[in-house]
Design a protein around this motif. Structure first.
Motif: not given
Length: 61
Positions: A50-56
């Motif tokens: 829930x705290x992770x950000x998606x990689x672009x």
């Protein structure tokens, strides 16, 4: 920001159970398999999906 190498060898992505890679510049642990970057706050890895950000960086293939 530094994480003990012994600890880094043992940390895995909670979603895929694959090894994480330290991105010191961004202050994150990256899971390429999950496409997520987990933050490191005050020297503590926050391994919550829930705290992770998606990689672009999609290749567009």
């Amino acid at each position: 920001m530094m994480i003990d190498p012994w600890l880094l060898e043992r940390l895995v992505c909670p979603l895929t159970r694959t090894p994480l890679v330290l991105d010191e510049a961004a202050g994150e642990l990256v899971s390429a398999a999950a496409g997520l970057a987990y933050p490191i706050r005050d020297g503590v890895p926050v391994l919550l999906v829930e705290e992770a950000r998606p990689l672009s960086g999609d290749t567009g293939a």
